[in-house]
Design a protein around this motif. Structure first.
Motif, mmCIF file in Angstrom:
data_model
loop_
_atom_site.group_PDB
_atom_site.id
_atom_site.type_symbol
_atom_site.label_atom_id
_atom_site.label_comp_id
_atom_site.label_asym_id
_atom_site.label_seq_id
_atom_site.Cartn_x
_atom_site.Cartn_y
_atom_site.Cartn_z
ATOM 1 N N ILE B 327 0.870 -1.175 0.000
ATOM 2 C CA ILE B 327 0.000 0.000 0.000
ATOM 3 C C ILE B 327 0.905 1.223 0.000
ATOM 4 O O ILE B 327 1.793 1.352 0.835
ATOM 5 C CB ILE B 327 -0.938 0.010 1.219
ATOM 6 C CG1 ILE B 327 -1.918 -1.171 1.122
ATOM 7 C CG2 ILE B 327 -1.687 1.338 1.304
ATOM 8 C CD1 ILE B 327 -2.776 -1.368 2.353
ATOM 9 N N GLU B 520 -4.359 5.828 -10.555
ATOM 10 C CA GLU B 520 -5.188 4.704 -10.158
ATOM 11 C C GLU B 520 -5.612 3.917 -11.398
ATOM 12 O O GLU B 520 -5.556 4.429 -12.507
ATOM 13 C CB GLU B 520 -6.409 5.199 -9.378
ATOM 14 C CG GLU B 520 -7.395 6.061 -10.173
ATOM 15 C CD GLU B 520 -6.925 7.509 -10.348
ATOM 16 O OE1 GLU B 520 -5.801 7.830 -9.930
ATOM 17 O OE2 GLU B 520 -7.691 8.297 -10.923
ATOM 18 N N VAL B 528 -8.444 2.817 -5.865
ATOM 19 C CA VAL B 528 -7.281 2.553 -5.017
ATOM 20 C C VAL B 528 -6.327 1.546 -5.632
ATOM 21 O O VAL B 528 -5.204 1.381 -5.177
ATOM 22 C CB VAL B 528 -7.665 2.080 -3.586
ATOM 23 C CG1 VAL B 528 -8.421 3.171 -2.866
ATOM 24 C CG2 VAL B 528 -8.439 0.789 -3.607
ATOM 25 N N GLU B 529 -6.764 0.862 -6.686
ATOM 26 C CA GLU B 529 -5.879 -0.081 -7.354
ATOM 27 C C GLU B 529 -4.948 0.671 -8.296
ATOM 28 O O GLU B 529 -5.293 1.734 -8.798
ATOM 29 C CB GLU B 529 -6.684 -1.106 -8.178
ATOM 30 C CG GLU B 529 -7.512 -2.068 -7.358
ATOM 31 C CD GLU B 529 -8.947 -1.595 -7.181
ATOM 32 O OE1 GLU B 529 -9.176 -0.368 -7.141
ATOM 33 O OE2 GLU B 529 -9.835 -2.455 -7.072
ATOM 34 N N TYR B 536 -1.441 -0.893 -4.126
ATOM 35 C CA TYR B 536 -2.637 -0.072 -3.928
ATOM 36 C C TYR B 536 -2.237 1.311 -3.439
ATOM 37 O O TYR B 536 -1.152 1.508 -2.885
ATOM 38 C CB TYR B 536 -3.566 -0.746 -2.904
ATOM 39 C CG TYR B 536 -3.927 -2.140 -3.324
ATOM 40 C CD1 TYR B 536 -4.984 -2.369 -4.195
ATOM 41 C CD2 TYR B 536 -3.157 -3.232 -2.902
ATOM 42 C CE1 TYR B 536 -5.293 -3.653 -4.621
ATOM 43 C CE2 TYR B 536 -3.455 -4.511 -3.320
ATOM 44 C CZ TYR B 536 -4.521 -4.730 -4.185
ATOM 45 O OH TYR B 536 -4.823 -5.991 -4.618
ATOM 46 N N ALA B 538 -3.147 4.932 -1.249
ATOM 47 C CA ALA B 538 -3.943 5.530 -0.194
ATOM 48 C C ALA B 538 -3.445 6.947 0.043
ATOM 49 O O ALA B 538 -2.248 7.205 0.072
ATOM 50 C CB ALA B 538 -3.834 4.717 1.100
ATOM 51 N N GLN B 553 -9.557 6.246 1.993
ATOM 52 C CA GLN B 553 -8.809 5.502 0.983
ATOM 53 C C GLN B 553 -7.857 4.505 1.639
ATOM 54 O O GLN B 553 -7.619 3.429 1.091
ATOM 55 C CB GLN B 553 -8.043 6.470 0.090
ATOM 56 C CG GLN B 553 -7.950 5.960 -1.329
ATOM 57 C CD GLN B 553 -7.121 6.859 -2.211
ATOM 58 O OE1 GLN B 553 -6.501 7.811 -1.742
ATOM 59 N NE2 GLN B 553 -7.112 6.548 -3.485
ATOM 60 N N ALA B 557 -7.900 0.696 0.676
ATOM 61 C CA ALA B 557 -6.731 -0.058 0.226
ATOM 62 C C ALA B 557 -6.546 -1.298 1.096
ATOM 63 O O ALA B 557 -6.242 -2.392 0.599
ATOM 64 C CB ALA B 557 -5.488 0.824 0.277
#
Lengths: 143, 653, 278, 317, 358
Positions: B327, B520, B528-529, B536, B538, B553, B557
């Protein structure tokens, strides 16, 4: 059955899956009208487009070839279009040397959100090819 | 080969401008096509059923669906044919909606184009090969990069969900930008009071391993199996011994060290703990200022430290961590004052940035919460806020809105009035953007209850006049020139991507926009991908965001990671590169161009060098295939022969 | 100028039946479209045919149905290259081309009255099958018939139905083997040459006919030599890349012999006279 | 002169290597052919003169053992390019460099003497080659019968070597002259260029001598001109397919061609195939300031990129 | 009618025009500096003073030709049913190969045994061969690499020619060889040749003298030991780059490939020259290759010409000594030298040289 005689010329397009194919979809969703000559081949990335595909197409019947990928720095695969840019630029400069008008080959960057740009690209490129007329590189000579 | 072709009407979407029956009839004439039909909605349940029926009844072995974009329904139909017993890669779609029926006006031309598009798909599908995904084990640990509020939220949610979390923060304490804020809008509650407990939760969580003052050196691997190298920067203080008592900081003779935490509003010691609530609460030496390093002698802190934690010989340390997902919560950066020559470019001490003002407002800040202007430590009576200092300014390369400045200016105007009741705030603004819950009411309060004067217009120049700063601008509503003599000017400087964002993106193989914010996967449906699976986003690394959005977010994530890790094994995409070792000449040009380092050299038993694809790392871009001169490495599903079949179908018909 | 038959022009034929023998071997039963041609067609066991998939190419396979059963011609095809992959995509009813018969055949006349030992591996049973079926159809002409056949695993054994049939016959001695232990396999394990050694058939008045992968052939030949088989009594059938099938195109030669025309059946004695670029 | 120095160098390195690749007299006075020296006695067979044209380095990638090789300046560029691409192990090659003032194009000599059988040749001190035929001797200035590459040679002294047989020579040819022929050809109209290539490529018999002699054609047995997987090109002898083959050759050499001219030298039909590759080189120089085979640490431009390409402008429609 | 003819030089073009009336006349023409057999037309530049770069073999045996065309046809009633239609066309026009060299013509006799004198004659070759008149021009002097006399030919060897011309000062002396060749003496430009017979014979004898015989014998005897010695081949052809120049320029090489091409359900089967020097030539689908190395392939090439072919065809050597493979070899591999080293006398020389090797 092929292109409609007198109305269309043969234009092959190589579009990357993530950006330009999506851009063409966006143009479709937005109902941005375009000429019908273009035939689209989906590739994962413009970096997949071997310049020889363009050569093969131009030698065997295409009147124009269009390659479109993600904008530089925006490649789904990070670097694919950077390679594409070098290879395709090389080809663009080689073509006139062998007597093929470089205007018959265009490469550009269209993102998935640029429906309007896509419409413009297709319209302008198709018009250009119509101005140039059919390409007669093909000449069979046996023996 | 027994190809079946299904032409979708898509209601009137396709059938309106394409003669679908004729397309089907033409397809029936094609060698290899043994079945072709058209249907109202092929993607509907009965439409899919018809495909399955036909596969069974007609013994079809390859399917072409001519309908909408494959980006829409390719997966749908892959599953359909898979249910009927065919390999999912025996499907090709011809996009006759977005690329034909919706953009062409002439039905005759459209129909002809559709026929060709389907012919191309038939030509390709006849060259398709069955592909099988292989599954691989997932390492259910997650790396969170950045210990701001978004990263902390993501780390806590993952940890609470039972995952092992590695949290890497590059500064000495977690907390990020939020830990510097005084109050938060629109509730005016104390920022550190709500953040502090979360920071404690992070450090106390048994599932979270925190690396503070550390950076990511290298990321290798792929979803499920990343290998991370973390650089623990030298603090010159053995943190296992440091108790955070602060004695060293008190005695340190260097008093002019730059205070990063306070954005230079004050100075700090060469050995310091950034702020009282810091987590971890440990000291670190700033060698740039420490006499032991600059002069070669001092050693005061070493003498004073009760636990003997000081170690001037300390070096950066590289540690390895293996994780399965990442993340990214690396936050944002801010424009420096030097970007604004017309505002003095940092030469006027009483022209400060919004974040610096936060520190001045803050009770644990350098002024202990008393608003004192930097030049002479007096209370300012007239404070001018300048919004969009850089934001929405193409000439500065920031055409976008920084998202939360309007709100914090309102907040700071309110707080100024709270602190200094006889003060007057002026706000130069372009537009007031306050579209969150309770936000608009908040900005109104600043004006109506706290008397902040909002002037719509740009500030052209700020210059000193005696002890005052003259702020000259235009009031575009009145169409007049305005000059305000201010005691303090606060610039809401533009939010930019975090320093080093591009380099981090390259390590992560994710894309970033021209401004350095991470991109994204889909602006609406996959926010969030990233386009790299297992990574991911955030918080503000994806774009300027306020606290609630960042926290939201962060949680999002975390939930993505939790759902990814709900399986023990992941399936790899089989549409990846494959080497024909008999044709490979071992020139290894593919190794050079692979953007993912997914190809390595392999030496065969007979001593021949060949390329080998690391299946799980290959992302399927095909750069290798167009690099390979001898066609030995082929991207499956997009092989030379498959693409040539399409070219031939267009050019040689 | 008289019109001669065009040897490159295949006879059109239709696939009648496709049998999945193993995961990568299929057998194709085909018949000429012209029933007269089918009726008049003759060939000898061991001869090959060129099977065409128009647009992809031709490949050579032994006709592995015996000349004594002429409703169709059977070819067994292992998927390896472009043409064989295309053949594997054929269904009953599909059109193919056939140029057959080509090449020489097993000297079955000279084998009459003798013991016959077949040694096959994998797809190598295909050429032997023709002769085995032919001999079983003329069983009284031959003495003991022993078949040693092996493959990598039990699913890789070809002609499973016939193997069962032969196993049940008392006038055939069938010895099956697979390379390694395999769940549910109770018969022999081990490579064919090893099994040959174990079985140790007598060379007396026996002709050995072998076909299989090159490495198996190599060790089988060694084994037969150890068992004192004479070179003249060891017969094998070769596979080569062929194009024309009529001894012209120049790629299947071993020295001055063309496998497509002078072969594919050779005795070890003949092979020893030829250069070794096999 | 050089001959003796080359022999000396070979004698010196021979104990250390399996073979030394150099030249010997070929089937007639005008032709040389490679000589693979394994033992000292064989050194006597060596010759060194302006007929030693062949670029011997193309043998290097396929040789596994340690070898010595005699190279001219132009040939050394191949070695540099091999090093850039990691195709050879520098440790396993001992390079005897020979400074070179220009070699002789056999094709040009034959054209001059009317394709007579040649009994022998001699070289005088004035830069001439004396060709002996049944119709008498012909004296030709080497400068008039040198391959095109010599006329603009920038690297008369090898770029890499372990031994240098002779004193280094500096190029006296202007740098701008290198791509002059390409620029001139570029001036022609599209129709002229198309007609030119159609006429030239029509002669191609697809014998692949150009490919197999090309030191940078590393695919050799795996060349896609002969494969069906992938199936880029058919075996039909049409102009399209000939054109395609030469485009494949050119594109695969993009940014890699060291301009040794072997492709053109060996073409039995005298097709100027090197021109296509040189054109790409001209563009590589222009676009990336890259010249193949010059800098051992260089990166072939097609296998790398810059995020911001200074010279590549977006094309407008 | 006289037995021989004479064609004055100034009438050559007239004569060719006459021949071109009912046939396509292929003659050596100059293109740049290259001599190639091209259909004769007025704008071409004829070149008789040296052998063509490529022999005229493609006239009778084209480098690529269609064996047949095929088309998949759908049954209009039942689209599941499909048939194939094959079309083979062996018709060819009348052709003349004009001013080929004797060795080039002799090359066709080597093909004849393979393509015609067999139980499965090749109809394409046979038709073209029968429809072609070959008028050769004897060589006045050898070209670099020529060794026709070593393989039983000569600069005026008549095998394979229908008629042979010999250049004299003002014209060409013409000797008919076959019945077909005799017919050309009827053409109006042809004068009686008998006054020139002696001069022509002298010229031919002189030319014969000038050609060297690398084998120094009329009866080649290849040493089997040496032939089967891999080390000999590895040594002999270590410089070979395995291209197809030698085979494609060879008037006696005939190996071919057969491939299918198709697009949209239509296509053709093509027969095209192939070269035994190529790795792909013998590569099997299983990836096994019986001749994977250059030396094995070269051995097979030499073997085919000097051992295998003679074995099959009464000692006839499948080489006409035209020297093109030597002349145009990128690395000057000299087949005559190799064959000469393969003979028993050559073997002895080899052994003395070889004993010193490490």
């Amino acid at each position: 059955m092929s292109v409609v005689a007198g109305k269309e010329l043969r234009i092959v397009g190589f579009l990357c899956n993530w950006c330009s194919y999506g851009g063409a979809d966006t143009a479709g969703v937005s109902r941005f009208k375009q000429p019908t000559d273009l035939r689209i081949i989906k590739v994962p990335c413009s970096g997949r487009v071997d310049p020889l595909f363009v050569v093969r197409a131009l030698l065997t019947g295409a009147d124009g070839v269009l390659v479109s990928g993600c904008h530089p720095r925006d490649c789904h695969y990070t670097d694919g279009n950077f390679y594409a840019r070098r290879r395709l630029e090389m080809l663009k400069r080689l073509l006139p040397f062998v007597g093929i008008d470089e205007r018959r080959f265009h490469y550009t960057w269209v993102s998935a959100s640029e429906g309007q740009k896509w419409q413009q690209v297709v319209t302008d490129f198709t018009n250009r090819i119509h101005q140039l007329g059919p390409l007669h590189v093909k000449k069979e000579n046996e023996g | 080969m027994r190809v079946g072709v299904f032409i979708c009407h898509c209601g009137n979407n396709i059938a309106g401008t394409v003669d679908v029956a004729r397309v089907a009839a033409e397809m029936r004439k094609l060698p290899g096509v043994v079945y072709a039909t058209n249907y109202m909605y092929t993607c509907s349940e009965p439409g899919q059923e018809e495909i399955k029926q036909a596969i069974r009844k007609e013994g079809l072995d390859r399917i072409v669906v001519a309908a909408c974009s494959p980006r829409m329904h390719e997966n749908t139909f892959r599953k359909t044919i898979e249910k009927a017993g065919l390999n999912r890669y025996f499907l090709e779609m011809a996009n006759i909606r977005e690329h034909i029926s919706w953009i062409g006006e002439d039905k005759e031309l459209n129909t002809n184009k559709a026929i060709e598009a389907v012919k191309m798909a038939v030509a390709k599908v006849m060259n398709n090969k069955p592909l099988y995904s292989s599954s691989f084990k997932v390492n259910k640990r997650v790396l969170v990069i950045g210990g701001g509020v978004a990263g902390m939220q993501a780390a806590l949610d993952c940890a609470d969900g039972g995952l092992d979390v590695v949290l890497v923060e590059k500064s000495p304490s977690i907390g990020g930008m939020m830990s510097r804020l005084d109050k938060t809008f629109p509730t005016i509650d104390c920022s550190i009071c709500i953040l502090g407990p979360k920071m404690v939760d992070v450090v106390q969580h048994e599932k979270i391993k925190l690396y503070a003052y550390s950076e990511i050196d290298e990321i290798k691997g792929y979803v499920g199996n990343y290998q991370i190298k973390i650089r623990k920067k030298a603090t010159y203080v053995d943190w296992s011994k440091c108790t955070g008592c602060g004695a060293c900081m008190e005695k340190c003779p260097t008093r002019n060290a730059y205070d990063h935490f306070n954005f230079g509003v004050a100075t700090t010691r060469a050995i310091n703990i950034p702020f009282p609530q810091a987590i971890p609460k440990k000291a670190k030496i700033d060698p740039e200022f420490c006499r032991q390093f600059t002069k070669g002698k001092c050693g005061v802190c070493a003498k004073i430290c009760p636990t003997g934690a000081i170690n001037y010989e300390m070096k950066d340390e590289i540690v390895a961590e293996d994780v399965g997902a990442i993340i990214v919560a690396t936050g944002y950066g801010l424009f420096d004052l030097d970007k604004f020559p017309e505002y003095g470019a940092g030469r006027y001490p009483d022209v400060i940035t919004g974040i610096q003002y936060e520190r001045i407002l803050n009770a644990s800040g350098p002024t202990s919460g008393h608003i004192l202007r930097p030049s002479d430590q007096t209370e300012p009576k007239t404070v001018v806020f300048v919004s969009c200092a850089g934001s929405r300014d193409k000439s500065l390369g920031v055409p976008y809105c920084s998202n939360f400045c309007c709100m914090y200016i309102a907040k700071q105007a309110i707080l100024t009035k709270d602190h200094i009741p006889d003060s007057q705030s002026y706000v130069f603004y372009m537009d007031i953007r306050s579209n969150g819950k309770g936000y608009d009411e908040f900005t109104r309060r600043a004006q109506e209850e706290y008397g902040a004067k909002y002037i719509r217009g740009r500030v052209a120049k700020i210059y000193p006049k005696g002890k005052k700063m003259v702020v000259r601008g235009a009031d575009t509503l009145l169409g007049t020139q305005v000059e305000v003599e201010a005691d303090l000017v606060v610039l809401a400087t533009a939010v930019i991507s975090a320093p080093g964002a591009a380099g981090m993106a390259e390590k992560l193989h994710i894309s970033y926009d021209t401004f350095g914010f991470y991109v994204e996967s889909h602006p609406k449906l996959r926010p969030v991908e990233t386009n790299t699976s297992g990574v991911y986003l955030a918080g503000a690394c994806q774009g300027p965001k306020d606290i609630p959005a960042s926290v939201g977010q962060g949680s999002a994530a975390a939930s993505k990671v939790l759902s990814l890790f709900s399986k023990d094994m992941l399936e790899s995409d089989p549409a990846i590169a494959q080497v024909n070792i008999n044709a490979c000449v071992g020139c290894l040009k593919c190794v050079k161009t692979c953007p993912f380092q997914a190809i390595k050299e392999e030496v065969l038993r007979n001593g021949r060098k060949v390329a080998k694809v690391i299946e799980t790392v290959c992302a399927g871009c095909g750069v290798c295939t167009s690099t390979c001169p001898c066609g030995a490495i082929q991207l499956q599903h997009f092989t030379d022969n498959q693409l040539l079949a399409e070219v031939n179908a267009i050019c040689q018909s | 100028m008289t019109d001669i038959k065009n040897p490159y022009l295949p006879e059109l034929a239709t696939v009648l039946r496709v049998i999945e023998e193993t995961p990568n071997i299929k057998s194709f039963q085909v018949a000429f479209n012209d029933p007269e041609k089918m009726k008049g067609f003759t060939f000898q066991p061991g001869q090959v045919g060129q099977l065409s998939v128009f647009g992809v190419g031709e490949s050579t396979f032994v006709i592995n149905s015996p000349p004594t059963r002429m409703e169709y011609l059977q070819f067994s095809v292992m998927k390896a290259g472009e043409v064989t992959a295309a053949i594997h995509n054929l269904y009953p009813g599909d059109q193919v081309g056939i140029r057959a018969p080509l090449g020489n055949w097993f000297p079955y006349e000279e084998m009459k009255g003798r013991n016959i030992l077949f040694i096959g591996g994998g797809i190598g049973l295909a050429p032997l099958r023709t002769l085995i079926l032919f001999m079983l159809d003329n069983r009284s002409d031959y003495k003991d018939i022993t078949i040693i056949y092996g493959s990598r695993t039990p699913p890789d054994l070809c002609y499973k139905d016939e193997l069962k049939e032969w196993e049940e016959r008392s006038d055939v001695n069938l010895i099956l083997t697979v390379d390694n232990e395999y769940p549910g396999w109770s018969k022999r394990t081990g490579f064919v040459p090893t099994v040959l050694k174990e079985v140790a058939p007598s060379p007396d008045d026996t002709v050995a006919i072998t076909c299989g992968p090159p490495i198996m052939i190599k060790f089988v030949l060694e084994g037969l030599a150890q068992l004192k088989f004479r070179d003249e009594d060891i017969i094998t059938t070769l596979e080569k890349r062929m194009k024309c099938g009529i001894g012209l195109c120049g790629r299947c030669n071993i020295g001055s012999k063309y496998v497509c025309k002078d072969g594919p059946v050779f005795s070890l004695a003949q092979l020893k006279e030829m250069p070794d670029d096999v | 002169m050089s001959t003796e120095k080359v022999k000396e160098a070979i004698a010196k390195i021979l104990p250390d290597v399996e073979t030394v690749i150099c030249y010997q007299q070929g089937f007639d006075g005008l032709h040389t052919t490679p000589l693979f020296i394994k033992i000292p006695e064989e050194i006597n067979g060596l010759i060194w003169n302006p007929l030693c044209v062949q670029n011997l380095t193309s043998y290097l990638p396929s040789i596994k053992k340690k070898v010595g090789i005699v190279v001219k300046g132009c040939d050394s560029r191949t070695i540099v390019q091999y090093l850039q691409e990691g195709l050879i192990d520098r440790e396993k090659i001992v390079i005897i460099g020979v400074p070179c003032t220009g070699v002789v194009s056999v094709k040009k000599v034959l054209r001059e003497i009317g394709h007579q059988p040649v009994a022998g040749v001699a070289f005088d001190d004035n830069g001439n080659i004396v060709v002996k035929t049944s119709k008498g001797d012909r004296t030709l200035a080497i400068a008039d019968v040198c391959p095109d590459k010599c006329a603009t040679c920038q690297y008369p002294t090898p770029i890499v070597y372990d031994y240098l047989a002779g004193d280094p020579i500096k190029s006296d040819k202007p740098k701008e002259s290198v791509h002059e022929d390409i620029r001139q050809f570029d001036e022609k109209t599209l129709e002229e260029k198309k007609a030119y290539w159609e006429k030239e490529l029509e002669k191609c018999i697809r014998c692949y001598a150009c490919r197999n002699a090309c030191p940078m054609c590393i695919c050799q047995d795996s060349c896609i001109a002969e494969t069906r997987e992938p199936h880029w090109i058919s075996q039909k002898l049409s102009l399209t397919e000939k054109f395609m083959f030469h485009m494949i050759h050119a594109v695969h050499l993009a940014g890699r061609c060291v301009e040794c001219g072997e492709c053109e030298r060996v073409c039995p039909m005298d097709i100027p195939v090197a021109k296509l590759k040189k054109k790409i080189n001209t563009e590589m120089k222009e676009l990336f300031n890259y010249e193949p085979g010059v800098d051992p640490d260089g990166k072939p431009p097609m296998y790398t990129f810059n995020v911001d390409e200074v010279k590549i402008k977006e094309h407008k429609l | 009618m006289p037995d021989t003819g004479y064609l004055p030089k100034e009438k050559v073009k007239d004569f060719m025009r006459e021949l071109a009336k009912d046939a396509v006349v292929y003659a050596p023409c100059l293109e740049g500096d290259t001599v190639i057999f091209r259909p004769f037309s007025e704008e071409r530049t004829l070149c008789f003073d040296r052998p063509a770069n490529s022999p005229p073999k493609s006239v009778i045996y084209p480098q690529s030709e269609q064996l047949f065309a095929f088309e998949y046809k759908k049954d209009p009633e039942d689209h599941q049913k499909m048939s194939v239609e094959l079309k083979a066309d062996t018709n060819v026009p009348g052709m003349v190969i004009f001013a080929a060299r004797p060795c080039d013509a002799r090359g066709f006799t080597i093909y004849d045994r393979v393509f015609i004198d067999t139980d499965t004659p090749d109809p394409y070759y046979k038709k073209r061969r029968e429809n072609t008149l070959i008028v050769t021009l004897s060589c006045a002097e050898p070209s670099p690499g020529c060794f026709c006399v070593g393989v039983g030919g000569g600069p005026a060897h008549k095998e394979g020619s229908d008629a042979m011309m010999t250049e004299l000062e003002g014209g060409y002396f013409i000797e008919p060889v076959s019945e077909k060749g005799k017919a050309i003496l009827n053409k109006s430009m042809i004068e009686d040749g008998s006054p020139y017979l002696q001069k022509a014979q002298e010229a031919q004898a002189k030319a014969h003298e000038a050609v060297k015989n690398p084998f120094e014998t009329d009866k080649l005897k290849i040493s089997q030991d040496l032939f089967n010695n891999d080390a000999f081949w590895e040594e002999a052809v270590s410089k070979c780059v395995s291209c197809g120049a030698c085979t494609y320029l060879c008037p006696t090489c005939y190996c071919f490939n057969i491939t299918d091409e198709q697009a949209s359900g239509k296509g053709e089967r093509i027969r095209s020259w192939d070269a035994c020097m190529f790795f792909h030539f013998t590569l099997e689908a299983s990836t096994h290759n019986p001749r994977p190395t250059r030396f094995q392939r070269f051995k097979n090439r030499v073997g085919h010409k000097f051992v295998y072919y003679p074995e099959k065809y009464d000692g006839a050597i499948a080489c006409c000594g035209c020297g093109r493979c030597i002349r145009y070899c990128p690395v000057s591999v000299d087949i005559s030298e190799i064959v000469s080293n393969l003979t028993e006398s050559g073997q002895k020389q080899q052994q003395t040289a070889g004993s010193a090797k490490k």
